[in-house]
Scaffold this motif. Sequence first.
Motif, mmCIF file in Angstrom:
data_model
loop_
_atom_site.group_PDB
_atom_site.id
_atom_site.type_symbol
_atom_site.label_atom_id
_atom_site.label_comp_id
_atom_site.label_asym_id
_atom_site.label_seq_id
_atom_site.Cartn_x
_atom_site.Cartn_y
_atom_site.Cartn_z
ATOM 1 N N ASN A 1 1.003 -1.364 0.132
ATOM 2 C CA ASN A 1 -0.032 0.262 -0.037
ATOM 3 C C ASN A 1 0.755 1.109 0.524
ATOM 4 O O ASN A 1 0.913 2.165 -0.467
ATOM 5 C CB ASN A 1 -0.620 -0.179 1.075
ATOM 6 N N ARG B 1 -6.194 -0.019 -8.117
ATOM 7 C CA ARG B 1 -5.408 0.379 -6.956
ATOM 8 C C ARG B 1 -5.122 -1.610 -6.485
ATOM 9 O O ARG B 1 -3.939 -1.985 -6.727
ATOM 10 C CB ARG B 1 -5.482 1.101 -5.590
ATOM 11 N N ASP C 1 0.490 4.151 -2.664
ATOM 12 C CA ASP C 1 0.705 5.825 -2.243
ATOM 13 C C ASP C 1 1.875 6.624 -2.686
ATOM 14 O O ASP C 1 1.618 7.672 -3.104
ATOM 15 C CB ASP C 1 1.202 5.465 -0.554
ATOM 16 N N SER D 1 -4.182 -7.019 1.465
ATOM 17 C CA SER D 1 -4.123 -5.803 0.675
ATOM 18 C C SER D 1 -5.115 -4.695 -0.022
ATOM 19 O O SER D 1 -4.847 -3.254 0.425
ATOM 20 C CB SER D 1 -2.826 -5.319 -0.065
ATOM 21 N N SER E 1 -10.019 2.862 -6.094
ATOM 22 C CA SER E 1 -10.310 1.509 -4.982
ATOM 23 C C SER E 1 -9.481 0.402 -6.089
ATOM 24 O O SER E 1 -8.838 0.046 -6.043
ATOM 25 C CB SER E 1 -11.015 1.324 -3.980
#
Length: 444
Positions: free
Chosen positions: A112, A131, A116, A341, A128
């Motif tokens: 994560n 990601r 970031d 995650s 999301s």
Amino acid sequence: MPATKTDEGLKRVIGMPGVALTTVNSIIGAGIFALPAIVSMQLGAFGIFAYIFGCLLMATIMLCYMEIGTRITSSGGSYAYVDAAFGNFVGFIINWLYFFGFGVIGSAAVINIFADSLSVLFPVLTNSLVRALLFFVVLGSIVILNIYGTKQSVQFLKVITIIKLVPLFAIIIFGFSHIKQSNLQWQNLPPLKTFADTVLVLIFAISGFEGSLSVSGEIKNSRRTVPLGILLGSVLVFIIYMLIQTVTQGVLGSQISAVKDAPLAAVAEQIVGPVGATFLLLAAAISCFGLNSGDILATPRLLFAGANDGLFPKFLGKVHTKYATPYMAIITYASLIFIFSISGGFKQLAILASASILLVYLAVILATIKLRTKKQKGADKTFRIPGGLIIPFIGIAAIVWLLTSLNKWEILSAIIFVAAVCVIYFVMKKLKNRKDKIWLKPTA
């Protein structure tokens, strides 16, 4: 000459440079890019002494790993050592503490941070779904690489480790000319509790070296490779951490609190301008990627070793017929990282990961002491810590001291987790015994 195979079906292909660089990669992850701010905000210029103290404490733990790692050369690292000393029950607890309490949760957090770091440059990664897709692609590519071959994975980690060390060395070399002497001075000694809490954070930040020993069953000439590899890798890491802290504190001083999320990027920006900050953000992402790669190389061996000992489902002990790698353990471990995650649950379990690694370290030190009393063929050729039991006892005292720094809720979380693992162990044992009875029952 073909690589020799162990009795586990794995090939011994990892040499001393591989162990050393894997040690460096296992320790230097995302933390070093934010750690200087955490230390400085707590201790100011006195923070360098926290590094020295923390490194000395960790050295006592590493020496125990160096000794026991030359005695026990099968796959599993911490689990294999504790299992050899105290049996399956304690080994089962340590396996779960490491692979789940520290490994899965920690790697979920790291990946994560990887996203970031990249999201600053690519804002779409705040979505999301995007990601999650990134996590799937990254973890999938690491899994494929690790299944393809341990030797190839180690070679890849060597390259990644060198790449992420370059910007750190650049900051150290070019940053010294920007240091202000006044930023390295302190007026008063910090409270002991503040110092202890900071050392606790540092211990977690410089842990991870033990991951390089999870592939013990694939290390060539373990009695020489293990101590030299860990020693070289660890010394390099300690030097880098202390120099990075000195440069960051010396360049930023009291301004460090304003850039606490990316202090090294702020230092780079002062040295070479905005392009330096961008370069450091990319370096942080690469560092996280390398740490995940190393973890997926090492930690699945704990699942593999546990499956071979009958503690985990048998499918986790499967070795690829062509590539001689524990492919099912690798896939399962990476899948767990992916689940945590994207769930975000790892954030609430971060403290559990910290307590878990301390308990693992404590068990390994005790295992080192116990195995010294056992006669072992060729034991005279293994590495032995000088000074008798002095260093192991210092390590035990340091860990107990650090555990007392945890608050009651953190301690309670660790106790609940260990209790749950104990229940799992006895349930699995009961089911296994029942299955064996059915299998052995004579037919009419």
